[in-house]
Each structure stands twice: as C-alpha cells, then as structure tokens.
Design a protein around this motif. Structure first.
Motif, PDB file in Angstrom:
ATOM      1  N   PHE A  64       0.707  -1.221   0.132  1.00  0.00           N
ATOM      2  CA  PHE A  64      -0.005   0.135   0.031  1.00  0.00           C
ATOM      3  C   PHE A  64       0.955   1.424   0.172  1.00  0.00           C
ATOM      4  O   PHE A  64       0.542   2.137  -0.792  1.00  0.00           O
ATOM      5  N   SER A  65       1.892   1.197   0.694  1.00  0.00           N
ATOM      6  CA  SER A  65       2.735   2.360   1.027  1.00  0.00           C
ATOM      7  C   SER A  65       3.488   2.892  -0.574  1.00  0.00           C
ATOM      8  O   SER A  65       3.820   3.628  -0.888  1.00  0.00           O
ATOM      9  N   ALA A  66       3.937   1.464  -1.251  1.00  0.00           N
ATOM     10  CA  ALA A  66       4.501   1.578  -2.699  1.00  0.00           C
ATOM     11  C   ALA A  66       3.537   2.373  -3.682  1.00  0.00           C
ATOM     12  O   ALA A  66       3.837   3.029  -4.242  1.00  0.00           O
ATOM     13  N   LEU A  67       2.114   1.737  -3.542  1.00  0.00           N
ATOM     14  CA  LEU A  67       1.105   2.270  -4.270  1.00  0.00           C
ATOM     15  C   LEU A  67       0.868   3.832  -3.897  1.00  0.00           C
ATOM     16  O   LEU A  67       0.893   4.645  -4.895  1.00  0.00           O
ATOM     17  N   MET A  68       1.054   4.228  -2.882  1.00  0.00           N
ATOM     18  CA  MET A  68       0.540   5.668  -2.468  1.00  0.00           C
ATOM     19  C   MET A  68       1.933   6.345  -2.942  1.00  0.00           C
ATOM     20  O   MET A  68       1.835   7.641  -3.456  1.00  0.00           O
ATOM     21  N   CYS A  69       3.248   5.982  -2.978  1.00  0.00           N
ATOM     22  CA  CYS A  69       4.248   6.611  -3.520  1.00  0.00           C
ATOM     23  C   CYS A  69       4.306   6.571  -5.034  1.00  0.00           C
ATOM     24  O   CYS A  69       4.769   7.735  -5.600  1.00  0.00           O
ATOM     25  N   VAL A  70       3.745   5.692  -5.745  1.00  0.00           N
ATOM     26  CA  VAL A  70       3.483   5.691  -7.117  1.00  0.00           C
ATOM     27  C   VAL A  70       2.630   6.864  -7.518  1.00  0.00           C
ATOM     28  O   VAL A  70       2.971   7.614  -8.428  1.00  0.00           O
ATOM     29  N   LEU A  71       1.587   6.988  -6.786  1.00  0.00           N
ATOM     30  CA  LEU A  71       0.521   7.968  -7.129  1.00  0.00           C
ATOM     31  C   LEU A  71       1.234   9.116  -6.684  1.00  0.00           C
ATOM     32  O   LEU A  71       1.088  10.153  -7.540  1.00  0.00           O
ATOM     33  N   ALA A  72       2.014   9.503  -5.741  1.00  0.00           N
ATOM     34  CA  ALA A  72       2.625  10.674  -5.442  1.00  0.00           C
ATOM     35  C   ALA A  72       3.677  11.187  -6.561  1.00  0.00           C
ATOM     36  O   ALA A  72       3.607  12.115  -6.889  1.00  0.00           O
TER      37      ALA A  72
END
Length: 131
Positions: free
Chosen positions: A37-45
C-alpha cells in the motif's frame, strides 16, 4: 517537481522490496499489505495524485503503530542486532522492534507525500485565484 517524482519513485521501489522481504515473516499478510500500500501511495505521489485524507490517516496510524511496537529498550535491541552475524530474526522482540521502525519509515514517507500533495494543491489553487 522532478525531484519529488524521483524521490517517490525510489521509495515505491524500496517499499516493494520491503514487501518482498516480508514473505517469510510470521504474519506476511499484514506487512506485505502495509508495504505494498505504501508503494502504491508513493507511485501515485510520483504522478502527483494525492488523496490527502487517506495519506494523513495512514501517516498518523503508522506513527502510532510504530510507537505501540517500539522496543522497551532500544539499547538492548541495538546491541542484540550488532552481536548477531546476519539479519535473521533471533527473537520475537527483534522482529517487533524492526516492525516498529518500518512503521516509522512508512509514517515519514507517507507524511511527506501528504505534505507535498498539500503544497501542490495549494499552489494550484493560488494560481487559479491569480488568473
């Protein structure tokens, strides 16, 4: 903001690596999910897509989770880590201590994503007001 794109792209890869390392954990479904989930949020960021309420809640929850799991004696934990020759888990306390620091990292990076998103949205709103 090219620097923030690179920063969050690197962290997305690091969080994927953290998730991979959790496969042999006693509770991989929890930690793989957190890091994925953290990786996904960083991709979105990295693509300047921010869901500020979600980012803020996750950063705060990870911070308090890190406090909850924080080792009672950091000194003993660090000495124990230095004395062993590898990164394998020797005691359950070592695993919990490592997990607390993982949550602090998640909290910091997701918090920076929220802050970055807030600044970007604020600057876009100010630009709209000026035009």
């Amino acid at each position: 903001m090219k620097v923030s794109r690179i920063f969050f792209a690197i962290w997305s890869l690091l969080f994927l690596l953290f998730a991979y390392w959790q496969w042999n954990d006693p509770d991989p479904e929890v930690w793989v999910s957190i890091y994925f989930f953290s990786a996904l949020m960083c991709v979105l960021a990295a693509f300047e897509r921010f869901y500020l309420p979600l980012l803020i809640v996750v950063a705060i929850a990870a911070f308090f989770g890190g406090i909850y799991l924080f080792p009672s004696s950091v000194r003993d934990w660090v000495l124990q880590e230095w004395q062993q020759a590898d990164l394998s888990m020797k005691t359950p306390d070592m695993e919990v201590a490592r997990e607390s620091f993982g949550l602090f990292i998640v909290s910091l990076i997701i918090g920076l994503a929220a802050l970055n998103g807030w600044f970007i949205k604020r600057s876009k709103n100010l630009a709209r007001l000026k035009s």
